[in-house]
Design a protein around this motif. Structure first.
Motif, PDB file in Angstrom:
ATOM      1  N   ASN C 205       0.837  -1.208   0.000  1.00 55.12           N
ATOM      2  CA  ASN C 205       0.000   0.000   0.000  1.00 55.12           C
ATOM      3  C   ASN C 205       0.869   1.255   0.000  1.00 55.12           C
ATOM      4  OD1 ASN C 205      -2.687  -0.547  -0.251  1.00 55.12           O
ATOM      5  ND2 ASN C 205      -3.101  -0.738   1.944  1.00 55.12           N
ATOM      6  N   SER C 206       1.905   1.218   0.827  1.00 53.11           N
ATOM      7  CA  SER C 206       2.777   2.384   0.944  1.00 53.11           C
ATOM      8  C   SER C 206       3.652   2.551  -0.305  1.00 53.11           C
ATOM      9  CB  SER C 206       3.647   2.231   2.192  1.00 53.11           C
ATOM     10  OG  SER C 206       4.713   3.151   2.180  1.00 53.11           O
ATOM     11  N   TYR C 207       4.303   1.448  -0.689  1.00 53.75           N
ATOM     12  CA  TYR C 207       5.278   1.548  -1.779  1.00 53.75           C
ATOM     13  C   TYR C 207       4.628   1.781  -3.146  1.00 53.75           C
ATOM     14  CZ  TYR C 207       8.726   0.096  -5.244  1.00 53.75           C
ATOM     15  OH  TYR C 207       9.534   0.048  -6.338  1.00 53.75           O
ATOM     16  N   LEU C 208       3.536   1.038  -3.396  1.00 49.85           N
ATOM     17  CA  LEU C 208       2.897   1.148  -4.714  1.00 49.85           C
ATOM     18  C   LEU C 208       1.695   2.096  -4.702  1.00 49.85           C
ATOM     19  CD1 LEU C 208       2.996  -2.645  -5.746  1.00 49.85           C
ATOM     20  CD2 LEU C 208       4.487  -0.831  -6.599  1.00 49.85           C
ATOM     21  N   GLU C 209       1.471   2.743  -3.565  1.00 48.39           N
ATOM     22  CA  GLU C 209       0.325   3.672  -3.409  1.00 48.39           C
ATOM     23  C   GLU C 209      -0.976   3.014  -3.854  1.00 48.39           C
ATOM     24  OE1 GLU C 209       1.250   7.601  -5.017  1.00 48.39           O
ATOM     25  OE2 GLU C 209       3.383   7.148  -4.756  1.00 48.39           O
ATOM     26  N   LEU C 210      -1.261   1.866  -3.248  1.00 50.92           N
ATOM     27  CA  LEU C 210      -2.406   1.072  -3.714  1.00 50.92           C
ATOM     28  C   LEU C 210      -3.716   1.450  -3.037  1.00 50.92           C
ATOM     29  CD1 LEU C 210      -0.906  -2.534  -3.897  1.00 50.92           C
ATOM     30  CD2 LEU C 210      -1.206  -0.879  -5.737  1.00 50.92           C
ATOM     31  N   ASN C 211      -3.607   1.821  -1.750  1.00 48.61           N
ATOM     32  CA  ASN C 211      -4.832   2.189  -1.037  1.00 48.61           C
ATOM     33  C   ASN C 211      -5.814   1.014  -0.894  1.00 48.61           C
ATOM     34  OD1 ASN C 211      -5.933   4.126   0.443  1.00 48.61           O
ATOM     35  ND2 ASN C 211      -6.666   5.414  -1.250  1.00 48.61           N
TER      36      ASN C 211
END
Lengths: 254, 254, 254, 254
Positions: C205-211
């Protein structure tokens, strides 16, 4: 010799042929059923399948000759459709060989213009099995499911995995766009089970309009049951008292 | 190195050659018999077979050099026909390698114009074995059966499977249309068995008119029997009382 | 069928795609995490991977059809980059097949223009695991290590070997010059571990900004913990007294 | 990835190069000796060997990166001749892979113009081992035996088989017409054995005029001996009385 090789003894002309497979498995159900078909329908051997992953040994025959471990293709003319029957001594011995054997069988089947594959086997019953053995199915597609349900095959009632050639053939045939199904009769699987083979053949009789006589199989089933009864009585006599078997019988998952 | 490779040291000219195989097996019967043939007939090594499924190790020889695990081909001129003898250290270690090794041996045999293959082995006796060991056969075809029966080989008396190269070679040779037979002498199989090797060689002496002297083998057989007698006496001394062995001796199915 | 085969159902157009792998492994961490991604992001299946070293069996599906053992590729469009997710039923069964499967996956990945591979798994904790599970990493290169450290991944804190596809994919991708990392969440590994999967997904979620919403996973984690608590209480009730587990808990090395 | 693959990092120019092999084996003797050579002679890594039958796993390195299981080639310039040193993490895991790995190494060696192969290992001592460890040899040919005897190698004193890459390399090199020898130092093999590695290197120092300092190895040997003494004392303290170990020590056949 190739890894998998099918030697053609004779090239038959076939009308809308169906492939029926019966290799050794749980309760020898598929093997017994296929053998009964060959015998009663007087099917003719026309091809032999070899694999470098069948057991590396030969059988000594009663006439003093040897026989390699093989699987064999028979064919027989039917009223509306012809039958190709695959019978074998063994399952291929390695994981990879299971795949390559099935693939080779399907290549051969497609050369024969076969578009439908039926594999026969047993399904390990966890609980007491029905007097009249149920036949469960697992098929390539839902339309085929609908067709076979009309002939008494039960779909969606059991789960788990079908291990070995009977399962892989259906999966790989399906991936090639062929109709395919595995018909599994309830069996305890701890003994050779002609009664289960009978149920499977009843389905084939109905679906393929075969009219194969099952009397002989019924008799074998009775003999087997009698033999098992005696065997179990002898065991009970030796090891009294015993945990009652009615509530949770031996389970054999195929 | 190829999976299976045969390196020719010398190309012999052969007259109606027969291949005789003796790899390690039950009671080392085949191996001992083949070695005796090589020694007494002064056969000459002319080819070496390698396999990537022989044990991955080398033997340290007394002169400080190494020897890879191999099988070796010897030849010797006969009166009417020449002999090719295959002796080996090991059976190939995987199922698939058993097939490919045998196939490679037969390709080589056919290059040498060999049309007949005789494999040697032991047959695990379930009951007390005869003083004079019987030799059982399993062959490619009934005509060959008839021929060999005249030389004392018994066909159709035993069943079961012949495991390993001795069996597969016969099966695969037969599939190629070559005459082939496995000659198996009765053996308990729990000890090295020169007496069984003697019986097998008596058949070869008769059938191939070899005239090989078996005296040395007879002596070894006596020594072995003496050794076993002492060994078993020592065992009896340690673990009295024992279940009498006469009624149901140890059985070894090959 | 080839040894390894990937059948394309649909060719997606992908923007800077990342491959995320989740096959069965310790605590099923990778598999659960990848499945959660597919479900929550509504990823679409677009390719199926077969191997002749997946178990030779088919699954009976609830609708009466069969399903071969496979691994499957899904894709989903992201804000900045697209995701390709690989989920599977099994690890390939032989050593050689582990290599060839991974190689085939990477060939496919490179065709899709993938330049970054992230594998998910569990790391067997020798001692009591943290309430908030740590996520350890092992990556292709130091620059990538630096990047991922900013997202909470711990490098250089643990040693040992990463066994199976999750490890090999990283090693082989790295040898091809692709960025690659294995993210491993602390787990005891004796039970299915959704809590560990949660930690791994927080990193993604953090690294790929997945949410990606993790609520459902948190609930599953609670249920699992509750179930384990009851199970262990029941075990304690049966086998008192017991060696206290606090000092040296069960260790599972992946 | 090929089944066996050697990736060249740099192509060295070599003068009459000798290949020295040290993979893991009995007492880790060969591996320790080869590592010591690399360290003390400051040999440079110039090629990496992969095999699809090395364990399918990657090592987590202290800097957070991964390392595949490999074998590695180093080279170093010598006074008269140059050295190529092969060090590895593992033996290939299958029989066939043992052969193909060795074959691939020898193909590579021949490309480098190597005509002599020396493998290092331990020899499992059945009885008490000498204070100064003997070094046994098994070589390609008798002329080479004569040469090496001058440097303290004992030939023809021990028998048995040399299992694994250290043995196969010698056998296969010999079959290619290369000079080759396996040098084996006496070892119990139940512990890592730097003292045995020392003896092997003394032979190399003498034969190849290497002048490699062995002080560090001597110290390690002392530490190991001290550690073993304590370990065995602790064991004796726990399980008194014990069968005296002097008469028949643990035997390890390589």
């Amino acid at each position: 010799m190739e890894k998998d090789e099918i030697v053609l003894l004779k090239k038959p002309r076939l009308k809308k042929p169906v492939l029926v497979e019966g290799l050794p498995g749980l309760g020898l159900v598929g093997r017994i059923a296929a053998e009964h078909l060959v015998k009663k329908m007087k099917a003719e051997k026309f091809a032999v399948a070899y694999s470098t992953n069948f057991p590396p040994q030969v059988r000594i025959m009663p006439d003093g000759t040897v026989k390699m471990r093989t699987a064999e293709f028979y064919y027989v003319k039917g009223k509306k459709r012809d039958l190709v029957i695959l019978i074998g001594d063994d399952q291929p011995l390695t994981v990879e060989a299971q795949y390559s054997f099935c693939d080779n069988v399907l290549d051969f089947a497609e050369e024969l213009n076969i578009k439908e594959v039926i594999t026969l086997g047993g399904y390990g019953a966890l609980r007491q099995i029905s007097k009249k053995r149920k036949v469960f199915g697992a098929a390539s597609d839902k339309k085929y499911v609908k067709t076979l349900e009309k002939h008494g095959v039960l779909f969606g009632e059991v789960g788990g995995d079908i291990v070995g050639v009977a399962g892989l053939l259906v999966g790989l045939a399906s991936a090639r766009g062929l109709k395919s199904v595995c018909l599994m009769a309830e069996t305890k699987g701890n003994y050779v089970d002609p009664k289960a083979a009978e149920s499977v053949l009843e389905v084939l009789n109905s679906y393929l309009e075969l009219n194969v006589d099952l009397k002989e199989l019924k008799e074998k089933a009775k003999e087997t049951e009698e033999m098992i009864r005696r065997l179990e009585a002898a065991q009970r006599a030796q090891q009294i008292p015993q945990v009652p078997k009615e509530t949770e019988p031996l389970s054999y998952i195929r």
